[in-house]
Design an enzyme around this catalytic site. Structure first.
Site, PDB file in Angstrom:
ATOM      1  N   ASP A 208      -1.096 -12.869   1.311  1.00 47.78           N
ATOM      2  CA  ASP A 208       0.145 -12.505   0.850  1.00 47.78           C
ATOM      3  C   ASP A 208       0.770 -11.241   1.116  1.00 47.78           C
ATOM      4  O   ASP A 208       0.099 -10.541   1.858  1.00 47.78           O
ATOM      5  CB  ASP A 208       0.033 -12.457  -0.923  1.00 47.78           C
ATOM      6  CG  ASP A 208      -0.956 -11.576  -1.181  1.00 47.78           C
ATOM      7  OD1 ASP A 208      -0.364 -10.462  -1.292  1.00 47.78           O
ATOM      8  OD2 ASP A 208      -2.045 -11.673  -1.200  1.00 47.78           O
ATOM      9  N   ASP A 210       1.740  -7.840  -0.913  1.00 46.52           N
ATOM     10  CA  ASP A 210       1.434  -7.391  -2.157  1.00 46.52           C
ATOM     11  C   ASP A 210       2.583  -7.566  -3.209  1.00 46.52           C
ATOM     12  O   ASP A 210       2.935  -8.734  -3.340  1.00 46.52           O
ATOM     13  CB  ASP A 210       1.148  -6.043  -1.851  1.00 46.52           C
ATOM     14  CG  ASP A 210       0.171  -5.368  -2.898  1.00 46.52           C
ATOM     15  OD1 ASP A 210      -0.648  -6.149  -3.681  1.00 46.52           O
ATOM     16  OD2 ASP A 210       0.205  -4.246  -3.418  1.00 46.52           O
TER      17      ASP A 210
END
Length: 269
Positions: A208, A210
């Site tokens: 991902d 963050d």
């Protein structure tokens, strides 16, 4: 020689079990309590391998409660010379994308209260300048490239306490500092392994961006479900990389990491 001795250790997720032949789970007691789970001993090719799921088989240990010292001590007690430690991370930079791998060469410790040394006395100052084994790092990079996986050949991982994710302000700070990715488990695992003079390499799987990475319009803060989905889709790639690394690794380590404690003990006899 103990029949359970293994030259190579792996910390990671429970999906790795299926790749180990002649697998046997053994219970190990350490001066620091029990490891996260039974240690699975088996073979990959001609190599004896020890495996511990750092969060436990049922994922019951959150990052701040993982028995890091017990896990690392258990590996050392089995004769492990080299450790491969995959982990999921959040990206802090626009060019590091979900699905990429990062082979970190540095870390920033932002944890607190963790038991992070085997030396509560005598006084020991272990060198921390280069915490990751360069020999294993270069092997990891070579193998990842051979699988045509996008890889960042160096990077700094900032290790946060968890179990919560970063705030937007924290994430912006980490990004502005130029750090590559964020994780909750690399510290103290890497330094404990160094204190026991084992080679250690981290392979960071980016799941991902963050808490909304700066410079990427429309990126939303990470969720646990997002992490699960990306990690699940890339887990097979991680496992294949680890297996190929093990087949190419020396059973004896790099020859340098085993000297990590040389001249580190400061107390007088």
């Amino acid at each position: 020689m103990n029949s359970n001795n293994a030259g190579i250790g792996v910390f990671g997720g429970s999906g790795f079990y299926e790749f180990i032949e002649n697998a046997e789970g053994i219970k190990i007691d350490t001066p620091y309590g029990s490891p996260s789970d039974l240690v699975t001993i088996g073979t990959i090719g001609d190599k004896k391998v020890a495996f511990i799921p750092r969060h436990g088989d049922k994922h019951e240990y959150p990052p701040h409660n993982i028995p890091y010292r017990a896990n690392v001590w258990a590996m050392k007690s089995l004769g492990v010379k080299s450790i491969i430690a995959p982990s999921s991370v959040g990206s802090l930079q626009a060019d590091i994308k979900p699905g990429d791998f990062v082979v970190c060469d540095q870390f920033i410790d932002r944890t607190w209260g963790r038991k992070d040394t085997f030396f509560d006395g005598p006084v020991v100052h272990i060198m921390g300048a280069n915490p990751y084994c360069e020999t294993l790092r270069q092997l990891a990079i070579k193998v990842i490239k051979s699988h045509n996986i996008p890889v960042h050949e160096s990077g700094t991982v900032v290790v946060i306490q968890g179990p919560r994710f970063s705030t937007r302000a924290e994430s912006a700070w980490f990004t502005n500092m130029g750090w590559s990715c964020v994780n909750m488990t690399q510290y103290p695992e890497v330094i404990l392994s160094r204190e026991l003079e084992m080679c250690y390499v981290n392979i960071s799987l980016v799941t991902d961006w963050d808490a909304g990475c700066l410079g990427i319009e429309g990126v939303e803060p990470v969720t646990a479900e997002e992490v699960r989905q990306v990690f699940s889709s890339s887990n097979e790639k991680v496992q294949k990389v680890i297996i190929d690394m093990i087949k190419q690794m020396s059973k004896e380590g790099c020859g340098e990491c085993e000297l990590a404690m040389k001249d580190a003990i400061m107390s007088k006899e």
